[in-house]
Design an enzyme around this catalytic site. Structure first.
Site, PDB file in Angstrom:
ATOM      1  N   GLN A 125       0.841  -1.201   0.000  1.00 42.08           N
ATOM      2  CA  GLN A 125       0.000   0.000   0.000  1.00 42.08           C
ATOM      3  C   GLN A 125       0.877   1.253   0.000  1.00 42.08           C
ATOM      4  O   GLN A 125       0.370   2.355  -0.107  1.00 42.08           O
ATOM      5  CB  GLN A 125      -0.880   0.010   1.257  1.00 42.08           C
ATOM      6  CG  GLN A 125      -1.834  -1.165   1.361  1.00 42.08           C
ATOM      7  CD  GLN A 125      -2.527  -1.190   2.713  1.00 42.08           C
ATOM      8  OE1 GLN A 125      -2.008  -1.707   3.698  1.00 42.08           O
ATOM      9  NE2 GLN A 125      -3.708  -0.619   2.767  1.00 42.08           N
ATOM     10  N   ASP A 128       6.332   4.643  -1.532  1.00 37.85           N
ATOM     11  CA  ASP A 128       7.704   5.146  -1.404  1.00 37.85           C
ATOM     12  C   ASP A 128       8.741   4.380  -2.211  1.00 37.85           C
ATOM     13  O   ASP A 128       9.903   4.791  -2.284  1.00 37.85           O
ATOM     14  CB  ASP A 128       8.104   5.180   0.078  1.00 37.85           C
ATOM     15  CG  ASP A 128       7.856   3.846   0.788  1.00 37.85           C
ATOM     16  OD1 ASP A 128       8.073   2.788   0.157  1.00 37.85           O
ATOM     17  OD2 ASP A 128       7.448   3.863   1.961  1.00 37.85           O
ATOM     18  N   HIS A 143      -1.139   1.522  -4.633  1.00 36.55           N
ATOM     19  CA  HIS A 143      -1.429   2.961  -4.680  1.00 36.55           C
ATOM     20  C   HIS A 143      -0.420   3.746  -5.500  1.00 36.55           C
ATOM     21  O   HIS A 143      -0.328   4.957  -5.384  1.00 36.55           O
ATOM     22  CB  HIS A 143      -1.522   3.518  -3.257  1.00 36.55           C
ATOM     23  CG  HIS A 143      -2.606   2.870  -2.449  1.00 36.55           C
ATOM     24  ND1 HIS A 143      -2.626   2.856  -1.082  1.00 36.55           N
ATOM     25  CD2 HIS A 143      -3.714   2.190  -2.843  1.00 36.55           C
ATOM     26  CE1 HIS A 143      -3.693   2.202  -0.664  1.00 36.55           C
ATOM     27  NE2 HIS A 143      -4.372   1.785  -1.711  1.00 36.55           N
ATOM     28  N   CYS A 151       1.713  11.891 -16.921  1.00 37.09           N
ATOM     29  CA  CYS A 151       0.969  12.950 -17.593  1.00 37.09           C
ATOM     30  C   CYS A 151      -0.472  12.484 -17.784  1.00 37.09           C
ATOM     31  O   CYS A 151      -0.715  11.429 -18.345  1.00 37.09           O
ATOM     32  CB  CYS A 151       1.594  13.282 -18.951  1.00 37.09           C
ATOM     33  SG  CYS A 151       0.575  14.423 -19.930  1.00 37.09           S
ATOM     34  N   CYS A 205       3.517  17.136 -24.264  1.00 39.24           N
ATOM     35  CA  CYS A 205       2.222  17.573 -24.805  1.00 39.24           C
ATOM     36  C   CYS A 205       1.626  18.770 -24.072  1.00 39.24           C
ATOM     37  O   CYS A 205       0.558  19.248 -24.445  1.00 39.24           O
ATOM     38  CB  CYS A 205       1.228  16.405 -24.776  1.00 39.24           C
ATOM     39  SG  CYS A 205       0.565  16.066 -23.137  1.00 39.24           S
ATOM     40  N   GLY A 242       2.906  -4.226   8.962  1.00 41.60           N
ATOM     41  CA  GLY A 242       2.837  -2.793   9.211  1.00 41.60           C
ATOM     42  C   GLY A 242       1.639  -2.094   8.615  1.00 41.60           C
ATOM     43  O   GLY A 242       1.754  -0.986   8.117  1.00 41.60           O
ATOM     44  N   SER A 243       0.497  -2.756   8.682  1.00 43.92           N
ATOM     45  CA  SER A 243      -0.714  -2.088   8.193  1.00 43.92           C
ATOM     46  C   SER A 243      -1.814  -2.211   9.229  1.00 43.92           C
ATOM     47  O   SER A 243      -2.086  -3.302   9.727  1.00 43.92           O
ATOM     48  CB  SER A 243      -1.189  -2.685   6.869  1.00 43.92           C
ATOM     49  OG  SER A 243      -2.408  -2.067   6.480  1.00 43.92           O
ATOM     50  N   SER A 244      -2.437  -1.090   9.544  1.00 46.12           N
ATOM     51  CA  SER A 244      -3.562  -1.118  10.471  1.00 46.12           C
ATOM     52  C   SER A 244      -4.829  -1.548   9.742  1.00 46.12           C
ATOM     53  O   SER A 244      -5.859  -1.747  10.352  1.00 46.12           O
ATOM     54  CB  SER A 244      -3.746   0.265  11.097  1.00 46.12           C
ATOM     55  OG  SER A 244      -3.924   1.233  10.076  1.00 46.12           O
TER      56      SER A 244
HETATM   57 ZN   LIG Z   1       1.866  14.613 -21.872  1.00 46.34          ZN
END
Ligand SMILES: [Zn+2]
Length: 299
Positions: A125, A128, A143, A151, A205, A242-244
């Site tokens: 999740q 980093d 995530h 972009c 673009c 390490g996830s609640s």
């Molecule tokens: Zn672009």
């Protein structure tokens, strides 16, 4: 089945509790988890608690302060130019810290477990990128990843460091002082006007750029979710690190595993919403538990 080294049971693991006493229950629990890992077929689901030792705060965890600002939503980011400019200013400053974060003992241990063949997959999740920095491969980043910029118009993906250099060049006089930042890489600023910050657009673009992370109000790409479910449904042990499990985005995998009769082991500091589904719940520092597990003999 994997045979545990003799040293494991007698002198390998003696974590001290906060009051200084050795917690024998944790010793037994870690030994059990070592047996499960020895059987193979483990899929890791990691959360912010794994990265706190790298200096990235877990704002939901026991040591994290509550989030001070409202999280950026996809709708606000794309529709409100002022909010977007402020977001980039804060995020840019936060990046100076998050971009320098290094994997900790927990990340390194997970990568070692993967190298020795004990893991069937890693789902995180976290945004980093520290699993990969520790040497882990094929990580499903639910995530996204803050180290990439995407972009929204043409889909081009560029490194965050490149974006940071462009923002530095576009904002020579910007002297904000980050007083805190959270796990999303979003800094808190004190006494600094953010409205003079200049945002840069896609070099290809001219489209709107956004960190390649899933915002609140945005759905995780379907293929990513499908891959994560596929891993979870085929594993023998789902190992939550390490996830609640506060948000459904991660908790749904634990629910699915429990429904399928797959055992769930959780190593986490503090309260977790996965408790009702856990076959094993270890409340101990990841930086101590994981290196011990990784030191076991190869499968
Ligand atoms: Zn672009």
């Amino acid at each position: 089945m994997h045979e545990l080294p003799r040293s494991w049971a007698c002198d390998g693991f003696r974590p001290a509790r906060d009051d200084g006493f050795v917690d024998l229950q944790v010793v037994e629990q870690v030994a059990t988890l070592g047996e499960w890992i020895g059987e193979g077929g483990v899929v890791v689901l990691s959360g912010a608690g794994l990265s706190t030792d790298s200096g990235i705060p877990d704002y939901r965890g026991p040591s994290g302060s509550a989030r001070r600002s409202t999280p950026m939503t996809y709708q606000t980011f794309t529709r409100d130019p002022i909010a977007r400019r402020r977001y980039w200013a804060r995020s840019h400053l936060g990046w100076h810290t998050i971009g320098q974060a290094r994997p900790n003992e927990g990340h390194l241990a997970v990568a070692r477990l993967q190298r020795r063949g004990a893991l069937d997959g890693i789902v995180t999740q976290n945004v980093d990128g520290l699993h990969q920095a520790a040497g882990a491969r094929d990580v499903v980043e639910l995530h996204g990843n803050l180290t990439r910029i995407t972009c929204l118009a043409c889909g081009a993906s560029t490194p965050r460091d490149h974006m940071a250099a462009r923002l530095d060049a576009a904002n020579p006089a910007f002297a904000g002082v980050a007083v805190a930042f959270n796990a999303d890489g979003d800094a808190e600023l004190a006494g600094t006007s953010l409205d003079g910050f200049t945002v840069v657009d896609c070099l290809d673009c001219g489209g709107m750029l956004k960190p390649d992370v899933v915002y609140f109000g945005e759905t995780v790409p379907a293929d990513r979710v499908a891959r994560a479910f596929e891993l979870v449904e085929s594993c023998r042990t789902l190992l939550v690190l390490g996830s609640s499990l506060t948000v459904m985005s991660g908790r749904r995998f634990v629910l699915r595993a429990a429904k399928r009769g797959i055992r769930v082991a959780i190593v986490n500091r503090g309260v977790t919403r996965g408790e009702p589904y856990a076959s094993l719940l270890i409340d101990a520092p990841l930086g101590i538990v994981l290196p011990h597990l990784a030191d076991l003999s190869p499968v």
